[in-house]
Design an enzyme around this catalytic site. Structure first.
Site, PDB file in Angstrom:
ATOM      1  N   TYR A   1      10.110 -14.276  22.042  1.00 45.13           N
ATOM      2  CA  TYR A   1      10.172 -15.737  22.194  1.00 45.13           C
ATOM      3  C   TYR A   1      10.735 -16.133  23.543  1.00 45.13           C
ATOM      4  CZ  TYR A   1       9.171 -16.706  17.273  1.00 45.13           C
ATOM      5  OH  TYR A   1       8.582 -16.817  16.055  1.00 45.13           O
TER       6      TYR A   1
ATOM      7  N   MET B   1      13.748 -14.369  13.735  1.00 41.99           N
ATOM      8  CA  MET B   1      14.228 -14.535  12.363  1.00 41.99           C
ATOM      9  C   MET B   1      14.238 -13.209  11.598  1.00 41.99           C
ATOM     10  SD  MET B   1      12.771 -16.974   9.313  1.00 41.99           S
ATOM     11  CE  MET B   1      12.931 -18.480  10.263  1.00 41.99           C
TER      12      MET B   1
ATOM     13  N   LYS C   1      36.883 -12.131  -1.818  1.00 40.31           N
ATOM     14  CA  LYS C   1      36.153 -13.402  -1.722  1.00 40.31           C
ATOM     15  C   LYS C   1      34.854 -13.193  -0.936  1.00 40.31           C
ATOM     16  CE  LYS C   1      39.001 -14.653   2.265  1.00 40.31           C
ATOM     17  NZ  LYS C   1      40.219 -15.369   2.717  1.00 40.31           N
TER      18      LYS C   1
ATOM     19  N   ARG D   1      46.509 -25.850   5.919  1.00 37.89           N
ATOM     20  CA  ARG D   1      45.175 -25.687   5.364  1.00 37.89           C
ATOM     21  C   ARG D   1      45.238 -25.862   3.851  1.00 37.89           C
ATOM     22  NH1 ARG D   1      41.776 -20.089   5.874  1.00 37.89           N
ATOM     23  NH2 ARG D   1      43.378 -19.471   4.385  1.00 37.89           N
TER      24      ARG D   1
HETATM   25  C1  LIG Z   1      41.085 -14.446   3.256  1.00 41.77           C
HETATM   26  C2  LIG Z   1      42.505 -14.469   2.851  1.00 41.77           C
HETATM   27  C3  LIG Z   1      43.241 -13.274   2.764  1.00 41.77           C
HETATM   28  C4  LIG Z   1      42.726 -11.972   3.311  1.00 41.77           C
HETATM   29  O1  LIG Z   1      42.785 -12.047   4.719  1.00 41.77           O
HETATM   30  P1  LIG Z   1      42.352 -10.830   5.675  1.00 41.77           P
HETATM   31  O2  LIG Z   1      42.671 -11.337   7.032  1.00 41.77           O
HETATM   32  O3  LIG Z   1      40.891 -10.657   5.463  1.00 41.77           O
HETATM   33  O4  LIG Z   1      43.127  -9.634   5.275  1.00 41.77           O
HETATM   34  C5  LIG Z   1      44.520 -13.344   2.221  1.00 41.77           C
HETATM   35  N1  LIG Z   1      45.045 -14.525   1.812  1.00 41.77           N
HETATM   36  C6  LIG Z   1      44.378 -15.698   1.923  1.00 41.77           C
HETATM   37  C7  LIG Z   1      45.023 -16.956   1.477  1.00 41.77           C
HETATM   38  C8  LIG Z   1      43.093 -15.714   2.456  1.00 41.77           C
HETATM   39  O5  LIG Z   1      42.434 -16.871   2.579  1.00 41.77           O
END
Ligand SMILES: *Cc1c(COP(=O)(O)O)cnc(C)c1O
Length: 351
Positions: free
Chosen positions: A244, A292, A35, A130
């Protein structure tokens, strides 16, 4: 070249996948979570390399990510979507053969109506509150849902990076209770859960961060290396300010290198004066605020100033940098900016 160079070591990535895979029994499938564009490192390249290492199933957050990943991977690997089946996703899920992890009764109704017979999984809430069905909802729906033959039933741990947290055992018990007697592959663990041991592995594990070299997988090999070009070097007299807010003042005649990358490139401003860059092995502290597009670095102590200074390297991991910024490695990786030149090294075959 004015931009930094982000080097991504695909051999290290695949070595991390193999090392995590080896922590569970051979019959436990090790998938890969890609992801957020493969935690900022490029989902397509990362997933293709992991396919060569042996990964057969990938997880993304939303269907749009899955659609892009399908283009990169071709038809074979399974692509699962944590957000499930959102309104108006049906065509994308169908045309790109994505498997939604259904999170609610509403999503189940939507899925069974729009795409009858299309593969799906189920996400259960074992306590994180969640995503996923609550125990009572699942109790009511499970007969109907199981008749539709889900490919996976999964849940997610809230505290797996803290092995001693009693929440882990509570969620394990809740997941076992909710899945008792089911004839379907089960999955509970991401990186942290893999490290909690075999009780947490079930049929499939879903590592993300550990693949990319981050904690809690302390044995991980570093995957991301980031070198930033020095644009200019100047002498600053004792008493003169830098940057800055004049947040840094030279205490003695100093040499300040101005380096090309800043908070717009994910080097978040909160890392402030605690961050260092490296000239080979030699640490060089930031002098003043993160801009930046630029950092100013004290290189007074270097015998000569190199063309690049490293900010992610053998001497500073994503978690070291995260600590300086008061955050976690996940955020450092997924913030890595779009301006870097990206170089992929290795092809994932064992060396
Ligand atoms: C992001 C996620 C993972 C992977 O988690 P890591 O801690 O990066 O290994 C697995 N399952 C779900 C549901 C997630 O949201």
């Amino acid at each position: 070249m004015g931009t930094g160079t982000l080097s991504i070591d695909l051999d290290a990535l695949c070595a991390n996948w193999r090392a995590l895979d080896a922590l569970s029994a051979p019959e436990v499938e090790t998938a890969a979570v890609v992801k957020a564009d493969g935690y900022g490192l490029g989902a397509g390249r990362v997933a293709r390399a992991l396919t060569r290492a042996g990964a057969r199933r990938f997880f993304v957050a939303v269907a749009e990510e899955g659609a892009a990943l399908r283009q990169a991977l071709g038809p074979d690997p399974e692509i699962c979507v944590f957000a499930g089946h959102m309104a108006a996703d049906a065509d994308m899920l169908h045309d790109l053969a994505l498997t939604p992890m259904l999170n609610s009764i509403e999503q189940m109704t939507r899925h069974f109506e729009a795409l009858p017979g299309h593969p799906f999984g189920v996400q259960l809430d074992s306590g994180m509150n969640r995503l996923g069905l609550e125990p009572t909802e699942w109790q009511a729906a499970r007969g109907i849902v199981m008749a539709q033959r889900p490919v996976l039933v999964m849940s997610h741990l809230a505290c797996a990076d803290e092995p001693d947290d009693p929440m882990n055992a509570r969620q394990l018990a809740a997941f076992r209770e909710m899945t008792e007697g089911l004839d379907v592959p089960l999955s509970l663990s991401a990186t942290g859960g893999i490290l909690l041991g075999p009780d947490y592995h079930f049929d499939l594990v879903r590592p993300g961060i550990g693949l990319y070299g981050g904690l809690p997988f302390a044995e991980a090999r570093a995957v991301a290396h980031l070198a930033l070009p020095v644009v200019q070097v100047r002498e600053v007299a004792a008493g003169e300010p830098v940057g800055y807010g004049c947040a840094f003042t030279a205490e003695e005649l100093s040499l300040i290198a101005t380096v090309s990358a800043g908070y717009a490139d994910g080097l978040i401003r909160a890392m402030g004066a605690r961050a260092v860059l490296f000239a080979g092995e030699v640490p060089c502290p930031l002098a003043g605020r993160v801009s930046m597009d630029l950092l100013t670095v004290d290189v007074t102590h270097l015998p000569s100033v190199p063309s690049h200074l490293d900010i992610l390297c053998a001497h500073q991991s994503v978690d070291d940098l995260a600590e300086a910024a008061g955050t976690i490695g996940y955020e450092i990786l997924t913030s890595l900016g779009a301006r870097y030149g990206r170089r992929y090294g290795g092809d994932g075959t064992p060396s």
